[in-house]
Scaffold this active site. Sequence first.
Site, PDB file in Angstrom:
ATOM      1  N   THR A 104     -10.739   2.748   4.151  1.00 37.01           N
ATOM      2  CA  THR A 104      -9.717   3.557   4.796  1.00 37.01           C
ATOM      3  C   THR A 104     -10.398   4.614   5.660  1.00 37.01           C
ATOM      4  O   THR A 104     -11.621   4.786   5.620  1.00 37.01           O
ATOM      5  CB  THR A 104      -8.828   4.255   3.759  1.00 37.01           C
ATOM      6  OG1 THR A 104      -9.584   5.294   3.119  1.00 37.01           O
ATOM      7  CG2 THR A 104      -8.334   3.273   2.700  1.00 37.01           C
ATOM      8  N   TYR A 162     -10.168   7.876   5.251  1.00 39.55           N
ATOM      9  CA  TYR A 162     -10.752   8.870   4.353  1.00 39.55           C
ATOM     10  C   TYR A 162     -12.026   8.339   3.707  1.00 39.55           C
ATOM     11  O   TYR A 162     -13.009   9.063   3.540  1.00 39.55           O
ATOM     12  CB  TYR A 162      -9.745   9.258   3.267  1.00 39.55           C
ATOM     13  CG  TYR A 162      -8.682  10.222   3.722  1.00 39.55           C
ATOM     14  CD1 TYR A 162      -8.999  11.522   4.119  1.00 39.55           C
ATOM     15  CD2 TYR A 162      -7.342   9.847   3.743  1.00 39.55           C
ATOM     16  CE1 TYR A 162      -8.026  12.408   4.531  1.00 39.55           C
ATOM     17  CE2 TYR A 162      -6.351  10.724   4.161  1.00 39.55           C
ATOM     18  CZ  TYR A 162      -6.698  12.006   4.546  1.00 39.55           C
ATOM     19  OH  TYR A 162      -5.719  12.875   4.967  1.00 39.55           O
ATOM     20  N   ASP A 215      -3.195  11.821  -2.983  1.00 42.15           N
ATOM     21  CA  ASP A 215      -3.309  13.262  -3.215  1.00 42.15           C
ATOM     22  C   ASP A 215      -3.593  13.509  -4.696  1.00 42.15           C
ATOM     23  O   ASP A 215      -2.838  13.052  -5.562  1.00 42.15           O
ATOM     24  CB  ASP A 215      -1.995  13.943  -2.816  1.00 42.15           C
ATOM     25  CG  ASP A 215      -2.116  15.454  -2.746  1.00 42.15           C
ATOM     26  OD1 ASP A 215      -2.911  16.035  -3.517  1.00 42.15           O
ATOM     27  OD2 ASP A 215      -1.401  16.061  -1.929  1.00 42.15           O
ATOM     28  N   GLU A 275       0.872  -1.175   0.000  1.00 46.18           N
ATOM     29  CA  GLU A 275       0.000   0.000   0.000  1.00 46.18           C
ATOM     30  C   GLU A 275       0.904   1.217   0.000  1.00 46.18           C
ATOM     31  O   GLU A 275       1.766   1.364   0.878  1.00 46.18           O
ATOM     32  CB  GLU A 275      -0.928   0.054   1.211  1.00 46.18           C
ATOM     33  CG  GLU A 275      -1.860   1.269   1.132  1.00 46.18           C
ATOM     34  CD  GLU A 275      -2.704   1.496   2.382  1.00 46.18           C
ATOM     35  OE1 GLU A 275      -3.617   2.340   2.320  1.00 46.18           O
ATOM     36  OE2 GLU A 275      -2.443   0.849   3.417  1.00 46.18           O
TER      37      GLU A 275
END
Length: 230
Positions: A190, A192, A118, A44
């Site tokens: 996750t 987020y 990002d 990851e």
Amino acid sequence: MRMRRKKNLEPRTAQCQAVHITEPQALRGQWSGRFRRPAPLWLEIGCGKGRFALQMARKYPQINFVAVERDPSALLLAMEAAVKENLPNLLFLNWDAAQLDQVFAPEEAERVFLNFSDPWPPKNRAKRRLTHRNFLAVYDRFLKPGGAIYMKTDNAKLFEFSLNEFADYGLRLSRITFDLHSLDEFNIMTEYEEKFSSQGMPIYRCVAAKPGPVLAEPQPAEEEAAGQSL
């Protein structure tokens, strides 16, 4: 957004030496030895505080898993959680994704997970996106034939950009969805992802595979997840 530096970062990091790899170049081509067993290797990139990596290690004990994170404070929280659980198949690495081919040898890994990377929205920063063709070339150097990149994001523009980059690079696209949580399938979230999903935002997902034979799909350890896949 970079996390605020954690108090006592260095001594706390030192206490995580059981799971923290500080000289990964020495393990290039030798990761199975570090894990003390031959097994498929999954990565990851951008693990954050480690929720996804920890759950993956629990559910796939037959997989060797390396979680990569550039932010040392986020990495610390992930490692501290892993140390408490004593998971033998999970290690952590503070490293730049652009140089991962210095750490992993050709055909050493089977999967790369890019979770909520990002998006670097300005067009002039496209080369910083982890799905840019320059990064794909890095992953290509250590992925096995048939190995794949698993991507999830909440950012529609990044998803569109990534699909085009994957296709132009010659990767085989599959399992494309513009609303992952509307599907009835096993999915590890996750931090987020849980936040964005709770706000009603759609989650985009795709798999981009390197040309080659389809690799075996391991089964999660928990019985209720058997027969389902990521």
